[in-house]
Design a protein around this motif. Structure first.
Motif, PDB file in Angstrom:
ATOM      1  N   ALA A 136       0.846  -1.202   0.000  1.00  0.00           N
ATOM      2  CA  ALA A 136       0.000   0.000   0.000  1.00  0.00           C
ATOM      3  C   ALA A 136       0.877   1.246   0.000  1.00  0.00           C
ATOM      4  CB  ALA A 136      -0.919   0.001   1.213  1.00  0.00           C
ATOM      5  N   THR A 137       0.709   2.079  -1.014  1.00  0.00           N
ATOM      6  CA  THR A 137       1.543   3.278  -1.150  1.00  0.00           C
ATOM      7  C   THR A 137       1.433   4.176   0.067  1.00  0.00           C
ATOM      8  OG1 THR A 137       1.291   3.227  -3.547  1.00  0.00           O
ATOM      9  CG2 THR A 137       1.977   5.315  -2.587  1.00  0.00           C
ATOM     10  N   LEU A 138       0.213   4.406   0.542  1.00  0.00           N
ATOM     11  CA  LEU A 138       0.003   5.296   1.681  1.00  0.00           C
ATOM     12  C   LEU A 138       0.694   4.768   2.933  1.00  0.00           C
ATOM     13  CD1 LEU A 138      -1.400   7.935   2.424  1.00  0.00           C
ATOM     14  CD2 LEU A 138      -3.462   6.627   2.933  1.00  0.00           C
ATOM     15  N   VAL A 139       0.659   3.469   3.117  1.00  0.00           N
ATOM     16  CA  VAL A 139       1.306   2.865   4.286  1.00  0.00           C
ATOM     17  C   VAL A 139       2.822   2.950   4.165  1.00  0.00           C
ATOM     18  CG1 VAL A 139       1.680   0.693   5.541  1.00  0.00           C
ATOM     19  CG2 VAL A 139      -0.627   1.333   4.790  1.00  0.00           C
ATOM     20  N   ARG A 140       3.352   2.593   3.002  1.00  0.00           N
ATOM     21  CA  ARG A 140       4.806   2.529   2.819  1.00  0.00           C
ATOM     22  C   ARG A 140       5.470   3.897   2.823  1.00  0.00           C
ATOM     23  NH1 ARG A 140       6.193  -0.639  -2.470  1.00  0.00           N
ATOM     24  NH2 ARG A 140       8.308  -0.193  -1.737  1.00  0.00           N
ATOM     25  N   PHE A 141       4.794   4.894   2.234  1.00  0.00           N
ATOM     26  CA  PHE A 141       5.464   6.172   2.006  1.00  0.00           C
ATOM     27  C   PHE A 141       4.904   7.332   2.842  1.00  0.00           C
ATOM     28  CE2 PHE A 141       5.984   3.708  -1.945  1.00  0.00           C
ATOM     29  CZ  PHE A 141       7.370   3.643  -1.962  1.00  0.00           C
ATOM     30  N   ASN A 142       3.952   7.038   3.715  1.00  0.00           N
ATOM     31  CA  ASN A 142       3.431   8.088   4.592  1.00  0.00           C
ATOM     32  C   ASN A 142       3.260   7.562   6.015  1.00  0.00           C
ATOM     33  OD1 ASN A 142       1.505   9.832   6.012  1.00  0.00           O
ATOM     34  ND2 ASN A 142       1.186  10.866   4.070  1.00  0.00           N
ATOM     35  N   GLU A 163      16.164  10.928   8.755  1.00  0.00           N
ATOM     36  CA  GLU A 163      16.559   9.948   7.728  1.00  0.00           C
ATOM     37  C   GLU A 163      15.389   9.044   7.345  1.00  0.00           C
ATOM     38  OE1 GLU A 163      19.378   5.976   7.662  1.00  0.00           O
ATOM     39  OE2 GLU A 163      20.088   7.711   8.794  1.00  0.00           O
ATOM     40  N   LEU A 164      14.627   8.606   8.338  1.00  0.00           N
ATOM     41  CA  LEU A 164      13.501   7.714   8.080  1.00  0.00           C
ATOM     42  C   LEU A 164      12.408   8.382   7.254  1.00  0.00           C
ATOM     43  CD1 LEU A 164      13.200   6.078  11.615  1.00  0.00           C
ATOM     44  CD2 LEU A 164      13.741   4.867   9.492  1.00  0.00           C
ATOM     45  N   LEU A 165      12.322   9.699   7.332  1.00  0.00           N
ATOM     46  CA  LEU A 165      11.276  10.430   6.615  1.00  0.00           C
ATOM     47  C   LEU A 165      11.643  10.766   5.177  1.00  0.00           C
ATOM     48  CD1 LEU A 165      10.146  12.796   9.485  1.00  0.00           C
ATOM     49  CD2 LEU A 165       8.697  11.118   8.328  1.00  0.00           C
ATOM     50  N   GLU A 166      12.865  10.481   4.767  1.00  0.00           N
ATOM     51  CA  GLU A 166      13.274  10.800   3.396  1.00  0.00           C
ATOM     52  C   GLU A 166      12.407  10.084   2.363  1.00  0.00           C
ATOM     53  OE1 GLU A 166      15.505  13.006   1.869  1.00  0.00           O
ATOM     54  OE2 GLU A 166      15.158  13.798   3.880  1.00  0.00           O
ATOM     55  N   VAL A 167      12.005   8.876   2.675  1.00  0.00           N
ATOM     56  CA  VAL A 167      11.211   8.091   1.725  1.00  0.00           C
ATOM     57  C   VAL A 167       9.848   8.728   1.460  1.00  0.00           C
ATOM     58  CG1 VAL A 167      10.129   6.587   3.459  1.00  0.00           C
ATOM     59  CG2 VAL A 167      10.547   5.714   1.154  1.00  0.00           C
ATOM     60  N   ALA A 168       9.414   9.593   2.357  1.00  0.00           N
ATOM     61  CA  ALA A 168       8.089  10.217   2.208  1.00  0.00           C
ATOM     62  C   ALA A 168       8.104  11.457   1.329  1.00  0.00           C
ATOM     63  CB  ALA A 168       7.546  10.588   3.593  1.00  0.00           C
ATOM     64  N   ARG A 169       9.258  12.009   1.022  1.00  0.00           N
ATOM     65  CA  ARG A 169       9.321  13.321   0.376  1.00  0.00           C
ATOM     66  C   ARG A 169       8.567  13.387  -0.951  1.00  0.00           C
ATOM     67  NH1 ARG A 169      12.352  17.413   2.394  1.00  0.00           N
ATOM     68  NH2 ARG A 169      13.964  16.900   3.938  1.00  0.00           N
ATOM     69  N   SER A 170       8.635  12.350  -1.751  1.00  0.00           N
ATOM     70  CA  SER A 170       7.990  12.389  -3.070  1.00  0.00           C
ATOM     71  C   SER A 170       6.470  12.290  -2.995  1.00  0.00           C
ATOM     72  CB  SER A 170       8.528  11.248  -3.946  1.00  0.00           C
ATOM     73  OG  SER A 170       9.912  11.413  -4.176  1.00  0.00           O
ATOM     74  N   TYR A 171       5.950  11.943  -1.822  1.00  0.00           N
ATOM     75  CA  TYR A 171       4.517  11.682  -1.693  1.00  0.00           C
ATOM     76  C   TYR A 171       3.815  12.605  -0.702  1.00  0.00           C
ATOM     77  CZ  TYR A 171       5.610   7.261  -4.038  1.00  0.00           C
ATOM     78  OH  TYR A 171       6.035   6.316  -4.944  1.00  0.00           O
ATOM     79  N   GLU A 172       4.570  13.293   0.148  1.00  0.00           N
ATOM     80  CA  GLU A 172       3.969  13.924   1.317  1.00  0.00           C
ATOM     81  C   GLU A 172       3.063  15.110   1.003  1.00  0.00           C
ATOM     82  OE1 GLU A 172       7.517  14.557   3.429  1.00  0.00           O
ATOM     83  OE2 GLU A 172       8.002  16.474   2.517  1.00  0.00           O
ATOM     84  N   LEU A 173       3.166  15.691  -0.170  1.00  0.00           N
ATOM     85  CA  LEU A 173       2.261  16.781  -0.537  1.00  0.00           C
ATOM     86  C   LEU A 173       1.063  16.283  -1.334  1.00  0.00           C
ATOM     87  CD1 LEU A 173       4.708  19.702  -1.414  1.00  0.00           C
ATOM     88  CD2 LEU A 173       3.542  19.206   0.734  1.00  0.00           C
TER      89      LEU A 173
END
Length: 278
Positions: A136-142, A163-173
């Motif tokens: 699930a994209t929302l689970v993995r990246f947010n 560091e752990l939040l870097e993976v969220a940058r492309s999706y967080e907006l």
């Protein structure tokens, strides 16, 4: 959507008209009641917000639904945790999980528990989310990055949290979508990154994250982090030594909460911090 647009415009009459249209309509009245609770809490009217959220839960259960009321309870739990009411947050999180183990319910409960310092129970829920929704994209990246970062921040390691939040940058907006009734998490990776930067004394970067929250009201709607970002921005400026900007941001929050319930812990903290700015 009409209700949210009216809220963003500060059109209270429009909000009331839209709320009136939902009365007696199954599937609409509970959602609007919850949205009204969020809007009330956004300006610190917590007691009234609690009553509206409870009304939403009751209406959902009367309609034979368990998932929607559980989401409403999870949303209320996050709100209470952010405002500093840990025991109330845990009560709502427990109530939510007693109704449903849905994806968004588990996330909301885990978020509330992490924000309240109950890391062990929150971590159990994070692990469950990862195991149950690995694709699930929302689970993995947010959801998971936000929760992992918060738990790491609770352990006193802000650098690892960032560091752990870097993976969220492309999706967080992005907007999480309408597959859930209640959207919790739209900009939480941004908000939590701001908290981590504050803990690391990277005040300029922290300010940038909280400004990002404030700049995206259309994504936030009445999520409490939209209100609290003013206070966090003030804290970032104070940390940098920019007292003038810190006072302005503090005043923005206190103006928004000018008629707020006086006993809310975060409000007491804000008043004390703002008064200490010299």
């Amino acid at each position: 959507m009409q209700y949210e647009i009216a809220f963003l415009r500060g059109d209270t009459a429009g909000m009331d008209r839209t709320a009136a249209l939902s009365e007696g309509k199954t599937g609409a009245e509970d959602w609007i009641s919850d949205a009204r609770g969020s809007a009330l809490a956004y300006s610190g009217h917590l007691q009234h917000a609690r009553r509206m959220s409870l009304r939403a839960e009751e209406l959902g259960q009367q309609a034979g639904d368990r998932e929607r009321p559980a989401q409403y309870a999870a949303e209320a739990a996050v709100r209470e945790a952010l405002f500093g009411n840990g025991s109330e947050a845990m009560r709502n999180a427990t109530a939510a999980l007693g109704l449903s183990k849905g994806r968004d319910v588990e996330y909301g409960a885990a978020l509330a528990l992490a924000l309240s310092g109950n890391s062990s129970r929150s971590e159990t829920l994070v692990n469950e989310l990862e195991q149950r929704f690995p694709e699930a994209t929302l689970v993995r990246f947010n959801y998971v990055p936000t929760l992992r970062a918060l738990l790491t921040l609770n352990r006193g390691d802000p650098s690892k949290a960032i560091e752990l939040l870097e993976v969220a940058r492309s999706y967080e907006l992005g907007f999480p979508g309408f597959d859930s009734v209640v959207v919790i998490g739209s900009l939480y990776p941004v908000y939590v990154r701001g908290l981590a930067y504050l803990a690391e004394h990277q005040s300029a970067k922290a300010a940038g994250e909280f400004r990002k929250v404030l700049d995206h009201g259309g994504i936030i709607f009445a999520d409490p982090v939209g209100a609290l970002a003013h206070l966090q921005l003030g804290r970032a400026f104070a940390q940098s030594g920019d007292i003038s900007q810190a006072k302005a941001a503090c005043q923005d929050f206190l103006t928004l909460w000018k008629d707020a319930d006086p006993g809310i812990p975060i409000l007491k903290q804000a008043k004390a911090e703002c008064a200490a700015l010299r």
